[in-house]
Design an enzyme around this catalytic site. Structure first.
Site, short mmCIF file in Angstrom:
data_model
loop_
_atom_site.label_atom_id
_atom_site.label_comp_id
_atom_site.label_asym_id
_atom_site.label_seq_id
_atom_site.Cartn_x
_atom_site.Cartn_y
_atom_site.Cartn_z
N THR A 133 0.83 -1.20 0.00
CA THR A 133 0.00 0.00 0.00
C THR A 133 0.86 1.25 0.00
O THR A 133 1.88 1.31 0.67
CB THR A 133 -0.93 0.02 1.22
OG1 THR A 133 -1.74 -1.16 1.20
CG2 THR A 133 -1.85 1.24 1.22
N THR A 151 -3.40 0.51 -3.39
CA THR A 151 -2.75 -0.73 -2.95
C THR A 151 -2.86 -1.80 -4.02
O THR A 151 -3.84 -1.84 -4.78
CB THR A 151 -3.37 -1.24 -1.64
OG1 THR A 151 -2.63 -2.38 -1.19
CG2 THR A 151 -4.83 -1.63 -1.81
N SER A 198 -9.18 -0.80 4.22
CA SER A 198 -8.86 -0.01 5.41
C SER A 198 -8.29 1.36 5.03
O SER A 198 -7.90 2.12 5.90
CB SER A 198 -7.84 -0.76 6.28
OG SER A 198 -8.38 -1.96 6.75
N GLY A 220 -2.36 -1.93 5.93
CA GLY A 220 -3.51 -2.82 6.09
C GLY A 220 -4.50 -2.32 7.13
O GLY A 220 -4.83 -1.13 7.17
#
Length: 250
Positions: A133, A151, A198, A220
């Site tokens: 990411t 990501t 997320s 994450g």
């Protein structure tokens, strides 16, 4: 098939924290809602007076994060497939009841999802986090501000490259178990469904309406906590953006 995929505009998630307006990414990303929940649950505490070296401040932050993540795991998924109770999760009365669970003296022994208005019966299942990411925040001399997170999920995503671009692999962002306790999990795998993310690219506006902060994070499921932690550092503890981002738990 790739030809069936369409990029979709999503409404931003906006709310207030003290004198600031905070806007983030809406579902299927969980970042915008989770960051606001963490901060709003902490708002009644004088974190500025406690300071960044206070173990009580960090204790409160940790428990607020635990409460917000419990609701995140239970209720946030692709809004095209699941009715996400956004208004209920961000309702001031609901957040006040969740905040009331926080104590400066003791930690919450059992964390469970709340029951915000419009919420189905909560069920959760663990998901796996992967690297891959990148978050970017930029402002120009004309006052334009962008915060974006992207990501590929994993070091090389799906492992397939097309014209020099790595294709992502977002399947690990779905909950591994489709059902729990005889109820379907919100973030279960379904055909055409987008997995819960997320990502939490965030823009903060000051009382004058001008942009104060543009921020995001990688990592994450930890992204929302990282962004909320950095915002507390800048807004409550008057740290520089660099120091707030680099600040770890003490």
């Amino acid at each position: 098939e790739i030809t069936q995929y369409q990029a979709k505009d999503r409404e931003p998630i906006c709310g207030t924290y003290r004198v600031y307006k905070i806007c983030g990414m809406g579902p299927p990303s969980s970042g915008g809602i989770t960051v606001l929940m963490i901060l709003k649950q902490l708002e009644r505490f004088d974190l500025a007076a406690m300071g960044r070296n206070s173990p009580i401040a960090w204790h409160l932050f940790a428990d607020s994060q635990r409460l917000a993540y419990a609701d995140r795991d239970a209720y946030i998924a692709d809004p095209d497939y699941i009715s996400v109770p956004i208004a209920g999760l961000l309702d001031p009365t609901y957040l006040a009841t969740r905040s009331a669970l926080l104590s400066e003296r003791v930690s919450i022994q059992h964390i469970a999802p709340g029951r915000p208005a419009g919420a189905p019966k909560p069920t959760t299942a663990p998901a796996k986090d992967d690297p891959g990411t990148t978050s970017l925040a930029v402002a120009d001399s004309q006052g334009n501000v962008v915060s974006v997170t992207t990501t590929v999920n994993g070091y090389f995503g799906s492992g397939i490259a097309v014209d020099g671009y790595m294709l992502n692999n977002e399947l690990p962002d779905f909950d591994a178990n489709p059902a729990r306790n005889d109820f379907l999990v919100a973030n279960r795998v379904e055909g055409g469904k987008r997995p819960r993310s997320s990502m939490a690219p965030t823009i903060v506006y000051g009382p004058d309406g001008k942009v104060r902060i543009a921020i995001g994070a990688a990592g994450g499921a930890t992204i929302s906590a990282q962004v909320a932690k950095a915002l507390v550092g800048v807004l409550d503890w008057k740290m520089s953006a660099q120091d707030a981002i680099a600040m770890g738990l003490i």
